[in-house]
Design an enzyme around this catalytic site. Structure first.
Site, short mmCIF file in Angstrom:
data_model
loop_
_atom_site.label_atom_id
_atom_site.label_comp_id
_atom_site.label_asym_id
_atom_site.label_seq_id
_atom_site.Cartn_x
_atom_site.Cartn_y
_atom_site.Cartn_z
N LYS A 119 0.84 -1.21 0.00
CA LYS A 119 0.00 0.00 0.00
C LYS A 119 0.88 1.26 0.00
O LYS A 119 0.71 2.15 -0.83
CB LYS A 119 -0.92 -0.02 1.23
CG LYS A 119 -1.93 1.10 1.25
CD LYS A 119 -2.88 0.96 2.42
CE LYS A 119 -2.20 1.37 3.71
NZ LYS A 119 -3.11 1.39 4.86
N ASP A 137 -6.20 0.94 0.09
CA ASP A 137 -6.44 1.24 1.50
C ASP A 137 -7.92 1.00 1.81
O ASP A 137 -8.70 0.60 0.95
CB ASP A 137 -6.01 2.67 1.83
CG ASP A 137 -6.77 3.72 1.03
OD1 ASP A 137 -7.78 3.37 0.38
OD2 ASP A 137 -6.36 4.89 1.05
#
Ligand code: SF4
Length: 209
Positions: A119, A137
């Site tokens: 991420k 996310d």
């Protein structure tokens, strides 16, 4: 399957700038630190905490020499401050000693840093190095499930990243994720989405909640 091009066109007109809500003054190392601090914390709080943090440690070389306890004291409001402080100092040491003070610009290089997962790596690659990357996310996972790009029960970031990487145009991937945050805040909140006023309602698989 909703039309990703239509959704993208609407979101682009709503949020043309698609700026990252973390403040980092164009410095990849600062974005790396801010992103690490943002785990289970709001971007607003991270931005507040980063002011004194970057005043005390303006770059990777300074953070590499930091006392972890002192970093903990500054970043305490972000939560998980012990592990976050450890990884901020450890990643800064590696960047200073093995990367000449520059944040690596490859997925492999970024993943070699302590506390950095896909991420954060995708965020850095997209925002700092202009490379495609989906930041899977919580906002992105929730909203793209609502749109109907996959089953809403899917919460696995790696699977979401793979699915969205195939359907979101490569040159739009970095901005896509920032637009998800903005759209989720303005229209499609977790608790009370404004479906009646939603500009992508016609493309949404789960409207009228
Ligand atoms: S129609 Fe409702 S659930 Fe669908 S994207 Fe819009 S606000 Fe979210």
């Amino acid at each position: 399957m909703p039309d990703v091009q239509k959704i993208h066109a609407v979101l682009k007109s709503l949020y043309p700038d698609a700026l990252c809500s973390l403040e980092y003054e164009g410095d990849p190392w600062r974005l790396l630190i801010a992103a690490r601090l943002s785990a289970q914390c709001t971007d607003e709080r991270v931005n507040i905490v980063c002011v004194p943090l970057f005043r005390r440690y303006p770059d990777a070389a300074a953070m590499a020499e930091a006392d972890v306890g002192e970093v903990e004291t500054i970043i305490r409001p972000c939560g998980l401050f012990h592990t976050k402080a450890e990884s901020c100092v450890a990643m800064s040491k590696i960047i200073t000693r093995e990367w000449g003070g520059r944040v690596p610009d490859t997925m492999e290089g970024l993943l070699s840093l302590p506390g950095v997962g896909r991420k954060i790596a995708n965020l850095i690659l997209g925002d700092c190095f202009g490379q495609p990357g989906i930041v899977a996310d919580t906002h992105c996972i929730r909203l793209c499930g609502r749109f109907g790009f996959y089953d809403e029960s899917l919460k696995d970031p790696a699977k979401v990243e793979r699915i969205l990487s195939d359907i979101v145009p490569r040159e739009e991937q970095a901005d896509w994720c920032h637009r998800m945050v903005l759209f989720g805040r303005e229209y499609c909140t977790a608790r009370s989405p404004r479906c009646a006023e939603c500009p992508v309602r016609e493309e949404c698989a789960h409207p009228a909640r």
